[in-house]
Design a protein around this motif. Sequence first.
Motif, short mmCIF file in Angstrom:
data_model
loop_
_atom_site.label_atom_id
_atom_site.label_comp_id
_atom_site.label_asym_id
_atom_site.label_seq_id
_atom_site.Cartn_x
_atom_site.Cartn_y
_atom_site.Cartn_z
N SER A 142 9.89 -3.58 -8.90
CA SER A 142 9.76 -4.77 -8.00
C SER A 142 9.56 -4.60 -6.66
O SER A 142 10.20 -4.18 -6.24
CB SER A 142 11.61 -4.90 -8.58
N THR A 143 8.79 -5.47 -5.92
CA THR A 143 8.08 -6.29 -4.99
C THR A 143 9.69 -6.12 -4.38
O THR A 143 9.44 -5.80 -3.36
CB THR A 143 7.84 -7.50 -4.86
N THR A 144 10.97 -5.93 -4.91
CA THR A 144 12.45 -5.98 -4.19
C THR A 144 12.92 -5.32 -3.11
O THR A 144 13.56 -5.21 -2.04
CB THR A 144 13.76 -6.42 -5.03
N SER A 156 18.20 -5.13 -5.84
CA SER A 156 16.67 -3.73 -4.93
C SER A 156 16.78 -2.57 -5.38
O SER A 156 16.33 -1.68 -5.62
CB SER A 156 16.24 -4.67 -3.89
N LEU A 184 5.19 -2.19 -9.30
CA LEU A 184 5.47 -3.61 -8.33
C LEU A 184 5.51 -5.13 -8.45
O LEU A 184 4.65 -5.24 -7.88
CB LEU A 184 5.99 -3.45 -6.83
N THR A 186 6.00 -8.73 -8.26
CA THR A 186 6.49 -9.76 -7.51
C THR A 186 7.23 -10.55 -8.97
O THR A 186 7.45 -9.88 -10.22
CB THR A 186 6.14 -11.23 -7.54
N THR A 242 1.73 3.32 -5.13
CA THR A 242 2.38 2.08 -5.94
C THR A 242 1.95 1.28 -6.37
O THR A 242 1.13 1.06 -4.94
CB THR A 242 3.24 2.10 -4.91
N THR A 244 1.09 -3.00 -5.56
CA THR A 244 1.90 -3.92 -6.01
C THR A 244 1.01 -5.08 -6.53
O THR A 244 0.12 -5.19 -5.85
CB THR A 244 2.22 -4.42 -4.37
N ALA A 246 1.50 -8.95 -6.98
CA ALA A 246 1.98 -9.95 -5.95
C ALA A 246 0.79 -10.99 -5.87
O ALA A 246 0.76 -12.23 -5.02
CB ALA A 246 2.75 -9.69 -5.39
#
Length: 251
Positions: A142-144, A156, A184, A186, A242, A244, A246
């Motif tokens: 998760s982007t959190t 998170s 990851l 969003t 990783t 992302t 998003a």
Amino acid sequence: MTDLTGKVAVVTGSARGIGEAIAKRFASLGANVVVNYSTDEENARRTASEIEAAGGRAHVVQADISSLPDIDRLFDETLTTFGSVDIVVANAGREVVGQLAADVTEDDFDRLFSVNAKGAFFTLQKAAKVLTDGGRLISIGSTTTIFPYSGLGLYSSSKVVAAQFVRILALELASRAITVNTILPTGILGAGVFADPAGAEAFRAGDAQMGRIDGRVGTPEDVADAAEYFVGDLAGWVSGQTLTVAGGAIA
């Protein structure tokens, strides 16, 4: 185009949302797919039926990844049914939003960490033991974990464990040519807490202005695109990384 013909993929938490999209994508590329669920048998059966209606092959396995015996049974049944395991996506998880850190109870902690931390850790561990050489491991995070959000401290924190374990496994499995990576996403429309129609509409209205590409929110298919990259030949020398997803936003 990615060719997964003859490969066997296990996608945890694939009854709906991101897991469903990834399972269907892998099946469309030729993989035999294990659709896993904990409690949502109806949607798991629907996902498998849609895979088979499109010409793919799917097998449904109930397993709660917070239970180590269930994780063992998930992989044992996969090996019995298909004979090997080539791809594993550790996707199953729980979400809690809008909960201030001061309000977190021990029960809240245990509930989330049992799946998002313990479950993901031991899913990846078991996968590493049974995966064929040259296989692919993916953890859905998760982007959190990289962007702080008020009200998401417990969630998170619970997702950080798997992200770190991925980096270690990438080193330990390199000699077997197994890649281990993290995606990851969003907030994704139609997944997790944003699968609820009311929540999804509020999310669509508020998130589309945050600098996303084309001004739209993410979909499960966007995450499936990233998963397809990681299991394909082009990512054969990419591990411990990783990605992302998003839409270009930085928060």
